[in-house]
Design a protein around this motif. Structure first.
Motif, PDB file in Angstrom:
ATOM      1  N   ALA A 111     -13.515 -60.704 -21.368  1.00 25.48           N
ATOM      2  CA  ALA A 111     -14.631 -61.161 -22.208  1.00 25.48           C
ATOM      3  C   ALA A 111     -14.421 -60.740 -23.651  1.00 25.48           C
ATOM      4  N   ARG A 112     -13.895 -59.537 -23.841  1.00 24.88           N
ATOM      5  CA  ARG A 112     -13.658 -59.032 -25.191  1.00 24.88           C
ATOM      6  C   ARG A 112     -12.571 -59.856 -25.890  1.00 24.88           C
ATOM      7  N   SER A 113     -11.487 -60.159 -25.152  1.00 25.07           N
ATOM      8  CA  SER A 113     -10.414 -60.964 -25.728  1.00 25.07           C
ATOM      9  C   SER A 113     -10.902 -62.357 -26.071  1.00 25.07           C
ATOM     10  N   MET A 114     -11.713 -62.921 -25.199  1.00 17.89           N
ATOM     11  CA  MET A 114     -12.232 -64.269 -25.433  1.00 17.89           C
ATOM     12  C   MET A 114     -13.017 -64.328 -26.738  1.00 17.89           C
ATOM     13  N   ARG A 115     -13.814 -63.319 -27.000  1.00 20.06           N
ATOM     14  CA  ARG A 115     -14.574 -63.292 -28.259  1.00 20.06           C
ATOM     15  C   ARG A 115     -13.635 -63.269 -29.456  1.00 20.06           C
ATOM     16  N   SER A 116     -12.561 -62.486 -29.354  1.00 16.82           N
ATOM     17  CA  SER A 116     -11.595 -62.410 -30.448  1.00 16.82           C
ATOM     18  C   SER A 116     -10.855 -63.730 -30.623  1.00 16.82           C
ATOM     19  N   TYR A 117     -10.428 -64.331 -29.505  1.00 15.11           N
ATOM     20  CA  TYR A 117      -9.703 -65.591 -29.581  1.00 15.11           C
ATOM     21  C   TYR A 117     -10.565 -66.681 -30.200  1.00 15.11           C
ATOM     22  N   GLN A 118     -11.851 -66.700 -29.856  1.00 12.78           N
ATOM     23  CA  GLN A 118     -12.743 -67.709 -30.416  1.00 12.78           C
ATOM     24  C   GLN A 118     -13.004 -67.456 -31.895  1.00 12.78           C
ATOM     25  N   ARG A 119     -13.154 -66.180 -32.250  1.00  9.08           N
ATOM     26  CA  ARG A 119     -13.445 -65.846 -33.640  1.00  9.08           C
ATOM     27  C   ARG A 119     -12.254 -66.171 -34.542  1.00  9.08           C
ATOM     28  N   LEU A 165       1.435 -71.762 -19.828  1.00  8.11           N
ATOM     29  CA  LEU A 165       0.659 -70.535 -19.679  1.00  8.11           C
ATOM     30  C   LEU A 165       0.159 -70.473 -18.249  1.00  8.11           C
ATOM     31  N   CYS A 166       0.665 -69.519 -17.486  1.00  7.14           N
ATOM     32  CA  CYS A 166       0.311 -69.360 -16.073  1.00  7.14           C
ATOM     33  C   CYS A 166      -0.743 -68.267 -15.962  1.00  7.14           C
ATOM     34  N   MET A 167      -1.953 -68.660 -15.592  1.00  3.48           N
ATOM     35  CA  MET A 167      -3.084 -67.748 -15.600  1.00  3.48           C
ATOM     36  C   MET A 167      -3.353 -67.208 -14.192  1.00  3.48           C
ATOM     37  N   GLN A 168      -4.038 -66.053 -14.153  1.00  3.65           N
ATOM     38  CA  GLN A 168      -4.321 -65.413 -12.871  1.00  3.65           C
ATOM     39  C   GLN A 168      -5.379 -66.159 -12.067  1.00  3.65           C
ATOM     40  N   THR A 169      -6.435 -66.601 -12.732  1.00  6.03           N
ATOM     41  CA  THR A 169      -7.571 -67.182 -12.026  1.00  6.03           C
ATOM     42  C   THR A 169      -7.999 -68.500 -12.676  1.00  6.03           C
ATOM     43  N   LYS A 170      -8.807 -69.260 -11.945  1.00 13.20           N
ATOM     44  CA  LYS A 170      -9.351 -70.501 -12.495  1.00 13.20           C
ATOM     45  C   LYS A 170     -10.217 -70.210 -13.717  1.00 13.20           C
ATOM     46  N   ALA A 171     -10.931 -69.102 -13.681  1.00 13.10           N
ATOM     47  CA  ALA A 171     -11.777 -68.735 -14.822  1.00 13.10           C
ATOM     48  C   ALA A 171     -10.926 -68.505 -16.067  1.00 13.10           C
ATOM     49  N   ASP A 172      -9.762 -67.871 -15.910  1.00 13.52           N
ATOM     50  CA  ASP A 172      -8.861 -67.665 -17.045  1.00 13.52           C
ATOM     51  C   ASP A 172      -8.347 -68.997 -17.581  1.00 13.52           C
ATOM     52  N   GLY A 174     -15.525 -52.946 -18.904  1.00 14.73           N
ATOM     53  CA  GLY A 174     -14.913 -54.149 -18.352  1.00 14.73           C
ATOM     54  C   GLY A 174     -14.216 -53.974 -17.024  1.00 14.73           C
ATOM     55  N   GLY A 175     -14.058 -52.706 -16.573  1.00 11.85           N
ATOM     56  CA  GLY A 175     -13.402 -52.448 -15.302  1.00 11.85           C
ATOM     57  C   GLY A 175     -11.891 -52.526 -15.382  1.00 11.85           C
ATOM     58  N   HIS A 176     -11.236 -52.259 -14.253  1.00 10.44           N
ATOM     59  CA  HIS A 176      -9.772 -52.343 -14.145  1.00 10.44           C
ATOM     60  C   HIS A 176      -9.418 -53.048 -12.842  1.00 10.44           C
ATOM     61  N   ASN A 177      -8.145 -53.339 -12.698  1.00  3.84           N
ATOM     62  CA  ASN A 177      -7.685 -54.155 -11.578  1.00  3.84           C
ATOM     63  C   ASN A 177      -7.757 -53.376 -10.260  1.00  3.84           C
ATOM     64  N   PRO A 178      -8.505 -53.870  -9.270  1.00  2.28           N
ATOM     65  CA  PRO A 178      -8.603 -53.162  -7.988  1.00  2.28           C
ATOM     66  C   PRO A 178      -7.518 -53.541  -6.987  1.00  2.28           C
ATOM     67  N   LEU A 179      -6.590 -54.427  -7.358  1.00  2.41           N
ATOM     68  CA  LEU A 179      -5.642 -54.945  -6.373  1.00  2.41           C
ATOM     69  C   LEU A 179      -4.679 -53.885  -5.856  1.00  2.41           C
ATOM     70  N   GLU A 180      -4.306 -52.927  -6.683  1.00  2.00           N
ATOM     71  CA  GLU A 180      -3.395 -51.882  -6.213  1.00  2.00           C
ATOM     72  C   GLU A 180      -4.024 -51.094  -5.080  1.00  2.00           C
ATOM     73  N   ALA A 181      -5.310 -50.780  -5.221  1.00  2.00           N
ATOM     74  CA  ALA A 181      -6.008 -50.063  -4.146  1.00  2.00           C
ATOM     75  C   ALA A 181      -6.158 -50.953  -2.916  1.00  2.00           C
ATOM     76  N   GLU A 183     -16.513 -56.980 -15.597  1.00  2.00           N
ATOM     77  CA  GLU A 183     -16.470 -58.291 -16.236  1.00  2.00           C
ATOM     78  C   GLU A 183     -15.044 -58.817 -16.409  1.00  2.00           C
ATOM     79  N   ASP A 184     -14.100 -57.914 -16.682  1.00  2.00           N
ATOM     80  CA  ASP A 184     -12.724 -58.360 -16.923  1.00  2.00           C
ATOM     81  C   ASP A 184     -12.007 -58.794 -15.648  1.00  2.00           C
ATOM     82  N   PHE A 185     -12.582 -58.479 -14.507  1.00  2.00           N
ATOM     83  CA  PHE A 185     -11.982 -58.848 -13.216  1.00  2.00           C
ATOM     84  C   PHE A 185     -13.058 -59.453 -12.311  1.00  2.00           C
ATOM     85  N   SER A 186     -13.887 -60.286 -12.903  1.00  2.00           N
ATOM     86  CA  SER A 186     -15.068 -60.780 -12.190  1.00  2.00           C
ATOM     87  C   SER A 186     -14.700 -61.629 -10.976  1.00  2.00           C
ATOM     88  N   GLU A 187     -13.648 -62.428 -11.070  1.00  2.00           N
ATOM     89  CA  GLU A 187     -13.289 -63.287  -9.938  1.00  2.00           C
ATOM     90  C   GLU A 187     -12.752 -62.453  -8.776  1.00  2.00           C
TER      91      GLU A 187
END
Length: 428
Positions: A163-171, A186-193, A340-347, A361-365
């Protein structure tokens, strides 16, 4: 595109005298940076054998991106043995981890060039890449423009937009849109990305949703939990290990306050706190002691230690994943505070029952998918954190069940590497 490149380099020229004036003072304060800076300017680039099929240049910014790149580097070495693989990182910590993790699968590990036009041209000339692969982030105009001008396709993998990056990219869309358009794909992780990229004005033809590379971890016998833990005392059968990964200021106080009561009721509980910034380790030892705990640094324990204090502060790079392997419960940091949280996939990969706070928010999907699969718990505050952990401590069958669900969620997405390899082959 042309005007952006001109403006960017004009700003560099204007600022150059000031930067050159400040550089000696910076190097005096950080003498360890001298060799790293020389390498980033193109000095002493290592020699490596070029295979007939050409060179693939893979870049990962730092520790997190290096970890994401590991499955890809391993797969590329296995599937494309005729190619030379060159791997670069920007930070010293990233380079150290890459030498340990990525080194066996690539021909060379080098520092990433400073984004100065003559330096970038020198790197491209010496490496002579057939394909450039950027993992997640670290966008630099001169490099991307020069790769495009040289006819070298640039591919983004594991892309995501917080979400933070998106604000910067838009600005600063006038800056970022031409930059992103230098990529062939550009190969993105999720549909939301992917949808976020489209909102920025990137053509759908340049976008694909391929999933998260961390889902491409191996599912072989070497992933078993009986593998020796680096700190044996934490792996004793009578220990119950809670690993709190990538924590932020404010979260540690909440966790330690809860653990004050938790440890008094359950002497077998041990908490490993892994701050997002490991230079805060000493601060966290003092914080733990202020709550009445004896606490030790992970790097200072040895196998001869007769006992381990109830709190261990993780002050090393690259060991968090190994600790998740042996954790009974995992908490994902940056989520009890608005970070924004961190990636839970390693756990999840290591069958840990997962807790995170409301700020993912950063890993909402991924958050939503894990919650839907019942492989994780979302807690609103410290009281909820303590209540869920207490429940999991009492119920080992529940821990195993929730952990299994998290791992199944990962396993179902294990074809990520196949999709990435198929895409990469299109550019070779």
């Amino acid at each position: 595109m042309f005007s952006l490149k001109r403006l960017y380099n004009l700003i560099q020229v204007v600022l150059a005298p000031l930067l050159l004036l400040l550089l000696p003072f910076y190097l005096l304060r950080h003498p360890g940076k001298r060799r790293h800076l020389r390498q980033r300017l193109g000095g002493a680039l290592p020699d490596y054998t070029r295979r007939p099929s050409g060179t693939i240049w893979i870049h990962a910014l730092s520790v997190g991106e290096v970890t994401s790149a590991l499955p890809l580097a391993r797969a590329l070495r296995s599937e494309l043995p005729g190619h030379t693989l060159v791997f670069s990182t920007t930070t010293s910590s990233g380079k150290s981890l890459a030498e340990r993790m990525i080194g066996p699968f690539v021909d060379a590990i080098i520092p990433f060039p400073l984004d100065i036009l003559p330096v970038v041209k020198r790197f491209i000339k010496l490496i002579n890449p057939r394909l450039f692969i950027l993992v997640e982030t670290d966008f630099w105009p001169n490099l991307l423009f020069e790769l495009s001008a040289s006819g070298v396709p640039a591919l983004l993998v594991n892309g995501r937009i917080s979400a933070r990056s998106m604000r910067s990219y838009q600005r600063y869309g006038l800056f970022f849109r031409p930059l992103f358009n230098q990529f062939r794909l550009l190969c993105m992780q999720t549909k939301a990305d992917t949808e976020a990229m489209q909102r920025l004005g990137i053509s759908p033809d340049k976008l694909r949703t391929l999933g998260n590379l961390k889902c491409a971890a191996p599912w072989s016998g070497d992933e078993q939990r009986d593998r020796p833990i680096p700190l044996p005392a934490l792996g004793k059968p009578d220990r119950l290990l809670i690993v709190c990964g990538s924590t932020h200021p404010g979260e540690e106080q909440i966790i330690l306050d809860c653990c004050n009561r938790l440890v008094s009721r359950h002497r077998q509980v041990h908490v490993a706190l892994a701050p997002r910034q490991i230079d805060r380790a000493g601060e966290l030892v003092e914080l733990a002691e202020s709550f009445g705990f004896s606490a030790g640094l992970y790097s200072e324990h040895t196998t001869a230690d007769p006992a381990v204090p109830p709190i261990t502060i993780i002050d090393t790079i690259g060991d968090l994943a190994e600790l998740y392997r042996h954790a009974d419960i995992a908490f994902i940091g940056g989520s009890l505070v608005p970070a924004g949280g961190h990636n839970p996939l390693e756990a999840a990969r290591h069958s840990c029952p997962i807790l995170f706070g409301p700020h993912m928010e950063d890993f909402s999907e991924i958050r939503d998918d894990l919650l839907a699969s019942r492989g994780a718990f979302m807690v609103s505050d410290g009281a909820a954190w303590e209540k869920v952990v207490e429940r999991l401590v009492h119920r080992p069958k529940l821990r195993r069940l929730v952990g299994k669900r998290a791992r199944t969620y990962m396993h179902q997405r294990g074809d990520v590497i196949t999709a990435h390899l198929a895409t990469i082959r299109d550019f070779l």
